[in-house]
Motif scaffolding. Structure first.
Motif, PDB file in Angstrom:
ATOM      1  N   LEU A   7       0.789  -1.213   0.072  1.00 30.59           N
ATOM      2  CA  LEU A   7      -0.004  -0.010   0.172  1.00 30.59           C
ATOM      3  C   LEU A   7       0.862   1.317  -0.054  1.00 30.59           C
ATOM      4  N   LYS A   8       1.910   1.409   0.901  1.00 27.09           N
ATOM      5  CA  LYS A   8       2.933   2.418   0.884  1.00 27.09           C
ATOM      6  C   LYS A   8       3.441   2.964  -0.578  1.00 27.09           C
ATOM      7  N   ALA A   9       3.590   1.565  -1.189  1.00 24.51           N
ATOM      8  CA  ALA A   9       4.521   1.866  -2.677  1.00 24.51           C
ATOM      9  C   ALA A   9       3.275   2.700  -3.786  1.00 24.51           C
ATOM     10  N   CYS A  10       2.053   2.544  -3.314  1.00 22.24           N
ATOM     11  CA  CYS A  10       1.260   3.289  -4.450  1.00 22.24           C
ATOM     12  C   CYS A  10       1.369   4.641  -4.179  1.00 22.24           C
ATOM     13  N   PRO A  11       1.151   5.701  -5.317  1.00 20.46           N
ATOM     14  CA  PRO A  11       1.143   7.064  -5.209  1.00 20.46           C
ATOM     15  C   PRO A  11      -0.472   7.651  -5.101  1.00 20.46           C
ATOM     16  N   ASN A  12      -0.990   6.891  -4.178  1.00 19.92           N
ATOM     17  CA  ASN A  12      -2.663   7.131  -3.925  1.00 19.92           C
ATOM     18  C   ASN A  12      -2.874   7.885  -2.644  1.00 19.92           C
ATOM     19  N   TRP A  13      -1.891   8.447  -2.307  1.00 18.56           N
ATOM     20  CA  TRP A  13      -1.907   8.975  -0.703  1.00 18.56           C
ATOM     21  C   TRP A  13      -2.103  10.510  -0.793  1.00 18.56           C
ATOM     22  N   VAL A  14      -3.214  10.573   0.328  1.00 13.35           N
ATOM     23  CA  VAL A  14      -3.887  12.003   0.386  1.00 13.35           C
ATOM     24  C   VAL A  14      -3.426  12.424   2.146  1.00 13.35           C
ATOM     25  N   CYS A  15      -3.721  13.776   2.349  1.00 20.25           N
ATOM     26  CA  CYS A  15      -3.782  14.106   3.813  1.00 20.25           C
ATOM     27  C   CYS A  15      -5.434  14.308   3.878  1.00 20.25           C
ATOM     28  N   TRP A  16      -5.971  14.449   5.247  1.00 23.25           N
ATOM     29  CA  TRP A  16      -7.368  14.905   5.379  1.00 23.25           C
ATOM     30  C   TRP A  16      -7.605  15.681   6.458  1.00 23.25           C
ATOM     31  N   TRP A  49      -2.833  13.502  -5.510  1.00 26.83           N
ATOM     32  CA  TRP A  49      -2.393  12.593  -4.801  1.00 26.83           C
ATOM     33  C   TRP A  49      -0.869  12.820  -4.412  1.00 26.83           C
ATOM     34  N   SER A  50      -0.305  11.986  -3.488  1.00 21.96           N
ATOM     35  CA  SER A  50       1.058  11.757  -3.369  1.00 21.96           C
ATOM     36  C   SER A  50       1.895  10.506  -3.198  1.00 21.96           C
ATOM     37  N   ASP A  51       3.027  10.359  -2.909  1.00 20.04           N
ATOM     38  CA  ASP A  51       3.614   9.173  -2.336  1.00 20.04           C
ATOM     39  C   ASP A  51       3.287   9.266  -0.828  1.00 20.04           C
ATOM     40  N   PHE A  52       3.553   7.945  -0.195  1.00 16.95           N
ATOM     41  CA  PHE A  52       3.164   7.670   1.289  1.00 16.95           C
ATOM     42  C   PHE A  52       4.101   8.423   1.855  1.00 16.95           C
ATOM     43  N   ASP A  53       5.267   8.917   1.770  1.00 18.73           N
ATOM     44  CA  ASP A  53       6.524   9.423   2.801  1.00 18.73           C
ATOM     45  C   ASP A  53       5.941  11.166   2.630  1.00 18.73           C
ATOM     46  N   THR A  54       5.464  11.628   1.510  1.00 18.16           N
ATOM     47  CA  THR A  54       5.100  13.177   1.514  1.00 18.16           C
ATOM     48  C   THR A  54       3.833  13.224   2.158  1.00 18.16           C
ATOM     49  N   VAL A  56       2.866  11.494   4.768  1.00 17.56           N
ATOM     50  CA  VAL A  56       3.052  11.387   6.209  1.00 17.56           C
ATOM     51  C   VAL A  56       3.667  12.793   6.758  1.00 17.56           C
ATOM     52  N   ARG A  57       4.690  12.955   5.918  1.00 14.80           N
ATOM     53  CA  ARG A  57       5.224  14.390   6.355  1.00 14.80           C
ATOM     54  C   ARG A  57       4.406  15.643   6.306  1.00 14.80           C
ATOM     55  N   GLU A  58       3.522  15.795   5.432  1.00 16.23           N
ATOM     56  CA  GLU A  58       2.765  16.968   5.436  1.00 16.23           C
ATOM     57  C   GLU A  58       1.454  16.675   6.291  1.00 16.23           C
ATOM     58  N   SER A  59       1.173  15.415   7.044  1.00 17.86           N
ATOM     59  CA  SER A  59      -0.053  15.221   7.561  1.00 17.86           C
ATOM     60  C   SER A  59      -0.104  15.981   8.992  1.00 17.86           C
ATOM     61  N   ALA A  60       1.209  16.194   9.564  1.00 19.79           N
ATOM     62  CA  ALA A  60       1.261  17.203  10.887  1.00 19.79           C
ATOM     63  C   ALA A  60       0.581  18.516  10.814  1.00 19.79           C
ATOM     64  N   LYS A  61       0.097  19.054   9.356  1.00 21.79           N
ATOM     65  CA  LYS A  61      -0.692  20.139   9.121  1.00 21.79           C
ATOM     66  C   LYS A  61      -2.164  19.894   9.224  1.00 21.79           C
ATOM     67  N   TYR A  62      -2.483  18.577   9.263  1.00 20.79           N
ATOM     68  CA  TYR A  62      -3.964  18.322   9.019  1.00 20.79           C
ATOM     69  C   TYR A  62      -4.313  17.256  10.145  1.00 20.79           C
ATOM     70  N   SER A  63      -5.268  16.235   9.630  1.00 13.43           N
ATOM     71  CA  SER A  63      -5.889  15.409  10.808  1.00 13.43           C
ATOM     72  C   SER A  63      -5.230  14.024  10.485  1.00 13.43           C
ATOM     73  N   GLY A  64      -4.707  13.726   9.594  1.00 12.87           N
ATOM     74  CA  GLY A  64      -4.102  12.418   9.215  1.00 12.87           C
ATOM     75  C   GLY A  64      -3.811  12.130   7.786  1.00 12.87           C
ATOM     76  N   ILE A  65      -3.525  10.948   7.380  1.00 13.93           N
ATOM     77  CA  ILE A  65      -3.527  10.454   5.964  1.00 13.93           C
ATOM     78  C   ILE A  65      -4.782   9.502   5.523  1.00 13.93           C
ATOM     79  N   GLY A  66      -4.706   9.495   4.088  1.00 11.25           N
ATOM     80  CA  GLY A  66      -5.576   8.514   3.617  1.00 11.25           C
ATOM     81  C   GLY A  66      -5.279   7.877   2.180  1.00 11.25           C
TER      82      GLY A  66
END
Length: 221
Positions: A7-16, A49-54, A56-66
């Motif tokens: 799942l982490k390898a997919c470029p399907n990640w967002v924050c929320w 969307w973005s990669d997993f690491d991006t 996770v890094r940016e999620s500190a500004k929001y409520s989490g990742i999706g």
């Protein structure tokens, strides 16, 4: 986070972000956010969307990742508003919907953000049919899961042999017409053949029309 590497390898990640929604049973609305721009993410636009690491890094500004399901090899099963069933499952109970579905699917499962639900993610595509009944919802595009990494089962790479029985039991009741052959109006039945499993028309012997829908089945590993 305890999320499978596939799942982490997919470029399907967002924050929320959690926005107030008084009419919602949870009191919030979960809005997907593009980790790269901070603008709203769209389920039909991979550029948001973005990669997993991006994420996770940016999620500190929001409520989490999706995780966005569109254009991915995964589908998700959401069991919502089931606090009592979860407590029974955690206490060793086996006569509840949580135990049934987790062990039928045998794939990665985690607690939802509220703690009142379960998310299960599997590799593959959903059979034709309904997508929602009561507390259970299934989807493989147009939606996203808020991801917590709070695992609630030991399954990570086990093949699931019972998903189609599960789907027939719950989702077939949601939208019966989706299991109808478009050529003759007959029922589509789950079958096995030389090249694997598929859905085929029950009337093929009498009509001669061999309408089929392929099944891809492999869970998260």
């Amino acid at each position: 986070m305890n999320i499978p590497n596939s799942l982490k390898a997919c470029p399907n990640w967002v924050c929320w972000s959690a926005l107030p929604a008084p009419k919602s049973h949870s009191g919030i609305k979960k809005v997907p956010v593009d980790p790269k721009t901070g603008k709203y993410a769209k389920s039909n636009d991979p550029q948001t969307w973005s990669d997993f690491d991006t994420a996770v890094r940016e999620s500190a500004k929001y409520s989490g990742i999706g995780f966005m399901f569109s254009e991915s090899p995964f589908f998700g099963v959401d069991i919502d508003d089931c606090r009592e069933e979860i407590e029974d499952y955690l206490n060793g109970g086996i006569d509840n919907i949580i135990h049934e579905i987790i062990h039928c699917l045998g794939s990665y499962a985690e607690f939802s953000q509220s703690g009142n639900g379960i998310h299960i993610i599997c590799r593959g595509s959903l059979p034709p049919g309904g997508r929602r009944k009561g507390k259970i919802e299934m989807y493989d595009n147009g939606r996203f899961f808020v991801m917590t990494g709070k695992i609630c089962s030991d399954y990570k790479d086990k093949e699931s042999d019972f998903f189609y029985e599960l789907h027939d039991r719950y989702a077939e009741e949601m939208k019966q017409e989706a299991f109808i052959c478009p050529l003759c109006g007959g029922r589509l039945r789950h079958r096995s053949g030389r090249y694997g499993e598929f859905f085929g028309c029950e009337n093929y012997k009498t009509t001669g029309w061999r309408y089929t829908r392929n099944i891809r089945k492999k869970n998260v590993n």
